[in-house]
Design a protein around this motif. Sequence first.
Motif, mmCIF file in Angstrom:
data_model
loop_
_atom_site.group_PDB
_atom_site.id
_atom_site.type_symbol
_atom_site.label_atom_id
_atom_site.label_comp_id
_atom_site.label_asym_id
_atom_site.label_seq_id
_atom_site.Cartn_x
_atom_site.Cartn_y
_atom_site.Cartn_z
ATOM 1 N N LEU A 283 48.464 49.659 40.754
ATOM 2 C CA LEU A 283 47.092 50.156 40.765
ATOM 3 C C LEU A 283 47.009 51.404 41.627
ATOM 4 O O LEU A 283 47.774 51.564 42.583
ATOM 5 N N GLY A 284 46.052 52.274 41.297
ATOM 6 C CA GLY A 284 45.758 53.418 42.144
ATOM 7 C C GLY A 284 44.696 53.044 43.159
ATOM 8 O O GLY A 284 43.960 52.064 42.985
ATOM 9 N N ALA A 285 44.599 53.834 44.209
ATOM 10 C CA ALA A 285 43.626 53.540 45.264
ATOM 11 C C ALA A 285 42.189 53.700 44.785
ATOM 12 O O ALA A 285 41.264 53.197 45.425
ATOM 13 N N ASP A 286 42.006 54.380 43.649
ATOM 14 C CA ASP A 286 40.663 54.547 43.109
ATOM 15 C C ASP A 286 40.391 53.617 41.931
ATOM 16 O O ASP A 286 39.410 53.789 41.201
ATOM 17 N N ASP A 287 41.244 52.613 41.739
ATOM 18 C CA ASP A 287 41.030 51.592 40.712
ATOM 19 C C ASP A 287 40.342 50.382 41.325
ATOM 20 O O ASP A 287 40.317 50.214 42.546
ATOM 21 N N LEU A 288 39.821 49.527 40.462
ATOM 22 C CA LEU A 288 39.213 48.273 40.904
ATOM 23 C C LEU A 288 39.789 47.138 40.066
ATOM 24 O O LEU A 288 39.850 47.229 38.840
ATOM 25 N N LEU A 289 40.187 46.068 40.721
ATOM 26 C CA LEU A 289 40.678 44.897 40.016
ATOM 27 C C LEU A 289 39.494 44.087 39.498
ATOM 28 O O LEU A 289 38.502 43.900 40.197
ATOM 29 N N LYS A 290 39.597 43.616 38.256
ATOM 30 C CA LYS A 290 38.507 42.848 37.632
ATOM 31 C C LYS A 290 38.861 41.368 37.574
ATOM 32 O O LYS A 290 40.001 40.954 37.771
ATOM 33 N N GLU A 291 37.838 40.568 37.250
ATOM 34 C CA GLU A 291 37.985 39.113 37.249
ATOM 35 C C GLU A 291 39.030 38.623 36.255
ATOM 36 O O GLU A 291 39.632 37.555 36.434
ATOM 37 N N GLY A 292 39.266 39.410 35.185
ATOM 38 C CA GLY A 292 40.249 39.006 34.188
ATOM 39 C C GLY A 292 41.675 38.988 34.690
ATOM 40 O O GLY A 292 42.567 38.434 34.025
ATOM 41 N N PHE A 293 41.899 39.560 35.855
ATOM 42 C CA PHE A 293 43.236 39.539 36.457
ATOM 43 C C PHE A 293 43.754 38.109 36.580
ATOM 44 O O PHE A 293 44.915 37.823 36.260
ATOM 45 N N THR A 294 42.893 37.187 37.022
ATOM 46 C CA THR A 294 43.299 35.795 37.205
ATOM 47 C C THR A 294 43.732 35.169 35.883
ATOM 48 O O THR A 294 44.711 34.418 35.816
ATOM 49 N N GLY A 295 42.997 35.488 34.816
ATOM 50 C CA GLY A 295 43.370 34.976 33.500
ATOM 51 C C GLY A 295 44.724 35.497 33.051
ATOM 52 O O GLY A 295 45.532 34.750 32.476
#
Length: 252
Positions: A100-112
Motif C-alpha cells: 500500500l502507499g501512504a496515501d491509500d486507505l485499507l477497506k473492510e473487504g481486506f478481512t474477507g
Amino acid sequence: MMQGGSRLNGDGKSKPKVSIVCVTFNAAGTLPALIQSVSPQKTDEIEFVVIDGNSTDDTIDILKANDKAIDFWISEPDNGIYHAMNKSLNYITGQWVIFLGADDLLKEGFTGMVSILKDEDTIYYGNVIFYGKEFTKVYDDYYLTKLNICHQSIFYPRSVFNKYQYDLKYKVYADYHLNLRCWHDPAFKFEHADYFVASFTEGGFSTHTKDLVFEAERDILFKKYLKRKSYYRYLNRTLGFGKMLVRFILNK
C-alpha cells in the motif's frame, strides 16, 4: 538508520498470514489516515511493516507514535519505491504480502480477502475504489494490455518473491512488469475475489512521473508475456489494422 515497531519490543507475530507493507517518504500528511484504516483490521494473522526512505518531515515522529500499531518500521536512504519494496522482503514474515502507499486507505473487504487465501501459488486480487468509483474488473489476457492490476488490490504469495523481485530499471511500472511475468509463468495463477480491498486517489508518484523504459519496451513485453491473439489485438487498438497486419506478417 532508525527502526522501531512492536516486534522490537518482543511482541512479534508467529507466522502471520499476511504482511501489509507501506513504503513512505515524507508522507506525514497522509500516513496517519492509512495507519488508522489498518489498525482495526490488525489480528494475529496480520503484520504491518513500514519502509521509510529517510523522510525529513514528521513521518518519523508519526512512526514512533504508532509503535504499537506497526509491527516493524525502518527509516534509511533507498533508491526509490521499488528498491524499498524489494528491501521490505527482508523484514516481512507473512505468507502473502500486499503493498500500500501512504496515501491509500485499507477497506473492510481486506478481512474477507484474507479469509480466502489458501493456495500459496495463487496471486489473489480484489476490487478497489478509485476517486469514489468502484473498480471490479476481472482481468483476462487482453485486458492486461489496457490496464495493470492495481497493486493496492493484490495479495502476492511469498513464492512469487522467492522467484522474482521488482526490476528497478522500471521507475514507475515495475509492478506492471512483475504482473506480466507472473501472468505468463505457469507456476502461478491469478484469482479474483469480489471484496473491496483499498481506496485511493490520483496524484501519486505514477501520476507525475513517466516510465520511459517501460513505454519503450511495452510492445516487446506484451508480445513476450501475453498470448499472441491478445498482443495483435493490442496492436490493432493502438496502431490500427494496417500497421498491425504488417507486424503480423513480419512476426514483429
